[in-house]
Design a protein around this motif. Structure first.
Motif, PDB file in Angstrom:
ATOM      1  N   GLU A   9      -3.402   9.543 -14.749  1.00 17.19           N
ATOM      2  CA  GLU A   9      -3.571   8.158 -14.310  1.00 17.19           C
ATOM      3  C   GLU A   9      -2.478   7.248 -14.856  1.00 17.19           C
ATOM      4  N   TRP A  42      -4.355   4.507  -2.367  1.00 16.91           N
ATOM      5  CA  TRP A  42      -5.451   4.214  -1.453  1.00 16.91           C
ATOM      6  C   TRP A  42      -6.490   5.337  -1.484  1.00 16.91           C
ATOM      7  N   ILE A  88      -8.567   5.368  -4.789  1.00 15.71           N
ATOM      8  CA  ILE A  88      -9.571   4.318  -4.982  1.00 15.71           C
ATOM      9  C   ILE A  88     -10.657   4.319  -3.921  1.00 15.71           C
TER      10      ILE A  88
END
Length: 143
Positions: free
Chosen positions: A4, A139, A142
Motif C-alpha cells: 500500500e 479505482w 477502493i
C-alpha cells in the motif's frame, strides 16, 4: 515496506509528474520562444538546474516504486506495464530532452526549442498513460 505504501508513493509521483509535464508541455517549453537571445543561455541554465531539484527526486521515487510494484505483482502485471512505461520515460528523457537542453544551454535556437516541444510529447503521453494505469488500479482497490 507494505504494498500500500509503495503504491501510494508510486501513484503520488505519477500524478505529480503528469501534472508537471502537461504544464511544461503546454506552457513552459513553448514560452522559451519568448525569451530574448541575450539572456537565453542564463535562462536555460536556470531552468535546468531549478527544475532538476523538483523532477529528479520524484522521478527516482517513481521508478523505484514502479520496480517494487512490478517485483511484488509479477513482470506481466499491470504494475509491471507501469514500470516499463517509466523506463520508456527515462529513455525518452535521455534520448530527447537532455540533449535538447544541452544544445539550448549554448544559445537560443528556435529549431531546437521546436524539437524540444515536439519530442516532449512522448513523455507527456507516456506519463498520462502511466497515471491512467495508476488510476485504474486505485479505482479497483477502493471498489
Amino acid at each position: 515496506m507494505s504494498y500500500e505504501l509503495i503504491f501510494l508513493i508510486n501513484t503520488f509521483s505519477s500524478f505529480f509528474m503528469v501534472g508537471l509535464i502537461w504544464t511544461v508541455q503546454l506552457v513552459h517549453y513553448p514560452s522559451f520562444h519568448f525569451v530574448g537571445t541575450d539572456n537565453f543561455s542564463a535562462f536555460q541554465h536556470h531552468h535546468v538546474h531549478s527544475i532538476d531539484k523538483i523532477v529528479i527526486p520524484v522521478m527516482v521515487a517513481e521508478i523505484t516504486s514502479s520496480f517494487g510494484l512490478a517485483w511484488i505483482d509479477g513482470w506481466f502485471s499491470l504494475n509491471a506495464v507501469g514500470f516499463y512505461i517509466v523506463v520508456l520515460i527515462w529513455a525518452a528523457t535521455g534520448i530527447f530532452s537532455v540533449p535538447a537542453h544541452s544544445e539550448l544551454e549554448k544559445s537560443k535556437d528556435d529549431s531546437a526549442i521546436k524539437k524540444l516541444v515536439t519530442t516532449n510529447w512522448v513523455r507527456t503521453v507516456l506519463w498520462t498513460v502511466k497515471s491512467g494505469i495508476n488510476s485504474w488500479i486505485l479505482w479497483n482497490l477502493i471498489k
